[in-house]
Write a protein that holds these residues in place. Structure first.
Motif, PDB file in Angstrom:
ATOM      1  N   VAL A  29       0.877  -1.176   0.000  1.00 48.51           N
ATOM      2  CA  VAL A  29       0.000   0.000   0.000  1.00 48.51           C
ATOM      3  C   VAL A  29       0.912   1.223   0.000  1.00 48.51           C
ATOM      4  N   PRO A  30       1.142   1.819  -1.159  1.00 46.29           N
ATOM      5  CA  PRO A  30       2.136   2.893  -1.270  1.00 46.29           C
ATOM      6  C   PRO A  30       1.571   4.261  -0.939  1.00 46.29           C
ATOM      7  N   ARG A  31       2.455   5.238  -0.857  1.00 45.48           N
ATOM      8  CA  ARG A  31       2.110   6.647  -0.870  1.00 45.48           C
ATOM      9  C   ARG A  31       2.202   7.123  -2.313  1.00 45.48           C
ATOM     10  N   PRO A  32       1.532   8.223  -2.677  1.00 43.75           N
ATOM     11  CA  PRO A  32       0.583   9.041  -1.903  1.00 43.75           C
ATOM     12  C   PRO A  32      -0.789   8.384  -1.850  1.00 43.75           C
ATOM     13  N   ARG A  33      -1.773   9.149  -1.380  1.00 43.02           N
ATOM     14  CA  ARG A  33      -3.106   8.613  -1.144  1.00 43.02           C
ATOM     15  C   ARG A  33      -3.698   7.960  -2.382  1.00 43.02           C
ATOM     16  N   GLU A  34      -3.564   8.609  -3.520  1.00 41.19           N
ATOM     17  CA  GLU A  34      -4.164   8.073  -4.756  1.00 41.19           C
ATOM     18  C   GLU A  34      -3.526   6.743  -5.133  1.00 41.19           C
ATOM     19  N   ALA A  35      -2.222   6.638  -4.954  1.00 45.21           N
ATOM     20  CA  ALA A  35      -1.539   5.392  -5.278  1.00 45.21           C
ATOM     21  C   ALA A  35      -1.974   4.269  -4.343  1.00 45.21           C
ATOM     22  N   GLY A  36      -2.146   4.595  -3.046  1.00 50.39           N
ATOM     23  CA  GLY A  36      -2.610   3.586  -2.098  1.00 50.39           C
ATOM     24  C   GLY A  36      -4.004   3.099  -2.426  1.00 50.39           C
ATOM     25  N   THR A  37      -4.878   4.022  -2.798  1.00 47.47           N
ATOM     26  CA  THR A  37      -6.249   3.639  -3.163  1.00 47.47           C
ATOM     27  C   THR A  37      -6.242   2.743  -4.393  1.00 47.47           C
ATOM     28  N   ALA A  38      -5.437   3.075  -5.383  1.00 47.81           N
ATOM     29  CA  ALA A  38      -5.358   2.265  -6.596  1.00 47.81           C
ATOM     30  C   ALA A  38      -4.837   0.865  -6.276  1.00 47.81           C
ATOM     31  N   ALA A  39      -3.866   0.776  -5.370  1.00 49.53           N
ATOM     32  CA  ALA A  39      -3.297  -0.525  -5.013  1.00 49.53           C
ATOM     33  C   ALA A  39      -4.318  -1.397  -4.294  1.00 49.53           C
ATOM     34  N   VAL A  40      -5.071  -0.806  -3.377  1.00 52.66           N
ATOM     35  CA  VAL A  40      -6.089  -1.576  -2.655  1.00 52.66           C
ATOM     36  C   VAL A  40      -7.197  -2.009  -3.606  1.00 52.66           C
ATOM     37  N   ARG A  41      -7.603  -1.134  -4.514  1.00 54.44           N
ATOM     38  CA  ARG A  41      -8.630  -1.479  -5.500  1.00 54.44           C
ATOM     39  C   ARG A  41      -8.179  -2.683  -6.339  1.00 54.44           C
ATOM     40  N   ALA A  42      -6.966  -2.629  -6.846  1.00 54.48           N
ATOM     41  CA  ALA A  42      -6.450  -3.708  -7.688  1.00 54.48           C
ATOM     42  C   ALA A  42      -6.312  -5.005  -6.898  1.00 54.48           C
ATOM     43  N   PHE A  43      -5.869  -4.894  -5.650  1.00 51.98           N
ATOM     44  CA  PHE A  43      -5.695  -6.105  -4.847  1.00 51.98           C
ATOM     45  C   PHE A  43      -7.033  -6.788  -4.575  1.00 51.98           C
ATOM     46  N   LEU A  44      -8.034  -6.023  -4.156  1.00 53.31           N
ATOM     47  CA  LEU A  44      -9.337  -6.610  -3.852  1.00 53.31           C
ATOM     48  C   LEU A  44      -9.987  -7.216  -5.098  1.00 53.31           C
ATOM     49  N   ALA A  45      -9.774  -6.588  -6.242  1.00 52.14           N
ATOM     50  CA  ALA A  45     -10.337  -7.133  -7.487  1.00 52.14           C
ATOM     51  C   ALA A  45      -9.719  -8.481  -7.826  1.00 52.14           C
ATOM     52  N   ALA A  46      -8.455  -8.667  -7.470  1.00 47.31           N
ATOM     53  CA  ALA A  46      -7.751  -9.909  -7.807  1.00 47.31           C
ATOM     54  C   ALA A  46      -7.838 -10.957  -6.712  1.00 47.31           C
ATOM     55  N   HIS A  47      -8.300 -10.571  -5.512  1.00 45.72           N
ATOM     56  CA  HIS A  47      -8.336 -11.513  -4.377  1.00 45.72           C
ATOM     57  C   HIS A  47      -9.669 -11.370  -3.649  1.00 45.72           C
ATOM     58  N   ALA A  48     -10.707 -11.797  -4.301  1.00 51.13           N
ATOM     59  CA  ALA A  48     -12.058 -11.628  -3.755  1.00 51.13           C
ATOM     60  C   ALA A  48     -12.276 -12.414  -2.470  1.00 51.13           C
ATOM     61  N   ALA A  49     -11.489 -13.457  -2.239  1.00 47.61           N
ATOM     62  CA  ALA A  49     -11.683 -14.291  -1.046  1.00 47.61           C
ATOM     63  C   ALA A  49     -11.136 -13.644   0.218  1.00 47.61           C
ATOM     64  N   VAL A  50     -10.266 -12.647   0.082  1.00 45.65           N
ATOM     65  CA  VAL A  50      -9.662 -12.005   1.254  1.00 45.65           C
ATOM     66  C   VAL A  50     -10.704 -11.180   1.998  1.00 45.65           C
ATOM     67  N   THR A  51     -10.805 -11.409   3.295  1.00 43.14           N
ATOM     68  CA  THR A  51     -11.779 -10.679   4.110  1.00 43.14           C
ATOM     69  C   THR A  51     -11.136  -9.840   5.207  1.00 43.14           C
ATOM     70  N   ALA A  52      -9.812  -9.960   5.358  1.00 41.58           N
ATOM     71  CA  ALA A  52      -9.149  -9.230   6.442  1.00 41.58           C
ATOM     72  C   ALA A  52      -7.716  -8.905   6.061  1.00 41.58           C
ATOM     73  N   VAL A  53      -7.223  -7.801   6.627  1.00 42.28           N
ATOM     74  CA  VAL A  53      -5.863  -7.347   6.369  1.00 42.28           C
ATOM     75  C   VAL A  53      -5.129  -7.144   7.696  1.00 42.28           C
ATOM     76  N   ALA A  54      -3.964  -7.760   7.811  1.00 41.92           N
ATOM     77  CA  ALA A  54      -3.048  -7.491   8.907  1.00 41.92           C
ATOM     78  C   ALA A  54      -1.975  -6.563   8.366  1.00 41.92           C
ATOM     79  N   ALA A  55      -1.894  -5.345   8.871  1.00 41.41           N
ATOM     80  CA  ALA A  55      -0.963  -4.348   8.329  1.00 41.41           C
ATOM     81  C   ALA A  55       0.382  -4.409   9.036  1.00 41.41           C
TER      82      ALA A  55
END
Length: 308
Positions: free
Chosen positions: A201-227
């Motif tokens: 999950v990178p900086r800046p905010r827009e890049a982090g949002t794009a990364a989370v969007r792409a990750f969730l689209a590719a990993h629909a089974a994931v229900t939780a994140v340990a940061a």
């Protein structure tokens, strides 16, 4: 005495009516010298009255090193854990008449060596060095050490029914990233769960949002994140907000190291709190070659809030 003039052993000797050698024996608490309690107290009182401070360089020459312990710490590792660790390390060293010098961030080898040559430290420590050097965790480490703290995240999520868990990581090069991933894998293996899926999950905010969007689209089974830490967890929560999603309904998020900022956001961040004072005290004892008896490490705990 003049305000700018350093008080010496000679001054203390003159004020207490004894020789400089006797003053040295008393102030260094030499057990091999037979000096009366009355004389010892008279010397100590004179030293207090005069404001005598031992000369560090001279003492270093006598002892072979100064009473300074140096701790090098990477800037990325600063947080609640490191603050409490340093507090414990500092307090324990002070209890044994030593001083802590903390050096933050990267330093050129030449400047580092210049400092070490100048102060002749008793020991030089690097924060988390055993784990960075490949230390294999013991049973005690899994109970109240770094391994156990990392496992807390996974176990907390698993206890709430999450079987497909992701690890949110920084885009910067962090010293302990690989170690944390190894502990997370060991924990999911022990629980019979699939290994955690890592993503950045990178900086800046827009890049982090794009990364989370792409990750969730590719990993629909994931229900939780340990940061990796609270900072990465907050980036993840911000991304969810920007995507019109929420925690924990759409994705549970748990942080690590309780930086206190997590309590100020909505939803408030569930995280792992660690009191590392005992870890610092143990490190001090080890650096000074002292027995570690009587110091008990406190296990970390999950601060349950709203995000997971």
């Amino acid at each position: 005495m003049g305000g700018s003039q350093r008080v010496t052993l000679k001054d203390v000797a003159a004020a207490s009516g004894v020789s400089r050698a006797t003053v040295s024996f008393v102030l260094n608490d030499d057990p091999n010298q037979t000096i009366s309690a009355t004389t010892r107290e008279r010397v100590r009182q004179a030293a207090r009255d005069l404001g005598y401070v031992p000369h560090g360089i001279a003492r270093a020459l006598r002892e072979g090193s100064s009473r300074i312990v140096v701790l090098n710490i990477d800037l990325q590792l600063e947080g609640n854990y490191s603050r409490s660790y340093i507090r414990g390390l500092d307090n324990e060293l002070a209890a044994h008449d030593h001083v802590l010098l903390v050096r933050h961030g990267h330093s050129a080898p030449r400047s580092t060596q210049q400092i070490l040559d100048a102060i002749a430290p008793r020991a030089v420590l690097r924060f988390a060095q055993p784990y960075l050097a490949g230390h294999q965790p013991t049973a005690e480490d899994w109970k109240s050490g770094f391994a156990g703290h990392a496992a807390l995240q996974i176990r907390y999520l698993a206890d709430r029914g999450h079987t497909h868990i992701a690890m949110a990581l920084p885009d910067e090069e962090f010293p302990l990233t690989e170690v944390r991933l190894r502990f997370a894998h060991a924990t999911t293996d022990a629980l019979g769960l699939p290994p955690p899926t890592p993503f950045v999950v990178p900086r800046p905010r827009e890049a982090g949002t794009a990364a989370v969007r792409a990750f969730l689209a590719a990993h629909a089974a994931v229900t939780a994140v340990a940061a990796f830490d609270d900072d990465i967890a907050l980036r993840t929560l911000t991304a969810l907000h920007d995507l019109g999603l929420s925690a924990p309904d759409d994705l549970a998020v748990i942080g690590y190291d309780d930086t206190e900022y997590g309590a100020l956001v909505t939803p408030a961040l569930t995280t792992v709190h660690i009191d590392a004072e005992a870890h610092g005290r143990l490190a001090a004892r080890a650096a000074l070659g002292l027995d570690a008896g009587g110091i008990t490490r406190t296990p970390g705990r999950v601060l349950v809030r709203d995000s997971a």
